[in-house]
Design a protein around this motif. Structure first.
Motif, PDB file in Angstrom:
ATOM      1  N   PRO A  76       0.783  -1.231   0.000  1.00  0.00           N
ATOM      2  CA  PRO A  76       0.000   0.000   0.000  1.00  0.00           C
ATOM      3  C   PRO A  76       0.826   1.299   0.000  1.00  0.00           C
ATOM      4  O   PRO A  76       0.395   2.290  -0.583  1.00  0.00           O
ATOM      5  N   MET A  77       1.977   1.303   0.587  1.00  0.00           N
ATOM      6  CA  MET A  77       2.807   2.510   0.607  1.00  0.00           C
ATOM      7  C   MET A  77       3.236   2.914  -0.806  1.00  0.00           C
ATOM      8  O   MET A  77       3.579   4.069  -1.061  1.00  0.00           O
ATOM      9  N   MET A  78       3.180   1.972  -1.751  1.00  0.00           N
ATOM     10  CA  MET A  78       3.592   2.276  -3.124  1.00  0.00           C
ATOM     11  C   MET A  78       2.599   3.192  -3.836  1.00  0.00           C
ATOM     12  O   MET A  78       2.969   3.824  -4.821  1.00  0.00           O
ATOM     13  N   PHE A  79       1.364   3.302  -3.339  1.00  0.00           N
ATOM     14  CA  PHE A  79       0.456   4.298  -3.911  1.00  0.00           C
ATOM     15  C   PHE A  79       1.071   5.688  -3.728  1.00  0.00           C
ATOM     16  O   PHE A  79       1.118   6.483  -4.659  1.00  0.00           O
ATOM     17  N   PHE A  80       1.526   5.948  -2.524  1.00  0.00           N
ATOM     18  CA  PHE A  80       2.141   7.251  -2.228  1.00  0.00           C
ATOM     19  C   PHE A  80       3.474   7.412  -2.943  1.00  0.00           C
ATOM     20  O   PHE A  80       3.719   8.422  -3.619  1.00  0.00           O
TER      21      PHE A  80
END
Length: 116
Positions: A76-80
């Protein structure tokens, strides 16, 4: 443009590697799959450094940016981080072209003999 875009791609190379380490902890993903996908993406980052100035190089870079954002479904951190690097990619392309144009104008001015 090449320098700015290559710098962004090298940063992505490391981010993809770190995302692979995080994705490895997910029990739903096999280690082989994680490192195959990450390895291909990391190789593409390095390969794009060499072809970014060729026709289609920037478009391939955009495809990599989209894939980086889509990696957020697994980490999920890869969205940012994907959004941050997409913005950096845009800035690298946009300002890199402006720098190239300014260099060309400067070179044209210094090649012309003074008429005065």
């Amino acid at each position: 443009m090449r320098t700015l875009c290559s710098s962004t791609l090298i940063g992505e190379f490391f981010i993809i590697g770190f995302a692979g380490l995080v994705a490895m902890k997910d029990p739903g993903l096999s280690m082989t799959t994680v490192w195959t996908v990450c390895g291909i993406a990391m190789f593409l980052c390095l390969a794009l450094c060499g072809v970014v100035t060729l026709p289609g190089g920037v478009a391939l870079g955009w495809a990599l940016q989209i894939a980086l954002v889509a990696a957020g479904f697994f980490v999920p951190m890869m969205f940012f981080l994907g959004a941050v690097f997409a913005a950096l990619w845009w800035a690298s392309v946009h300002y890199g072209r402006k720098v190239d144009e300014a260099k060309a104008r400067f070179a044209a001015q210094t090649d012309q003999p003074d008429a005065a």
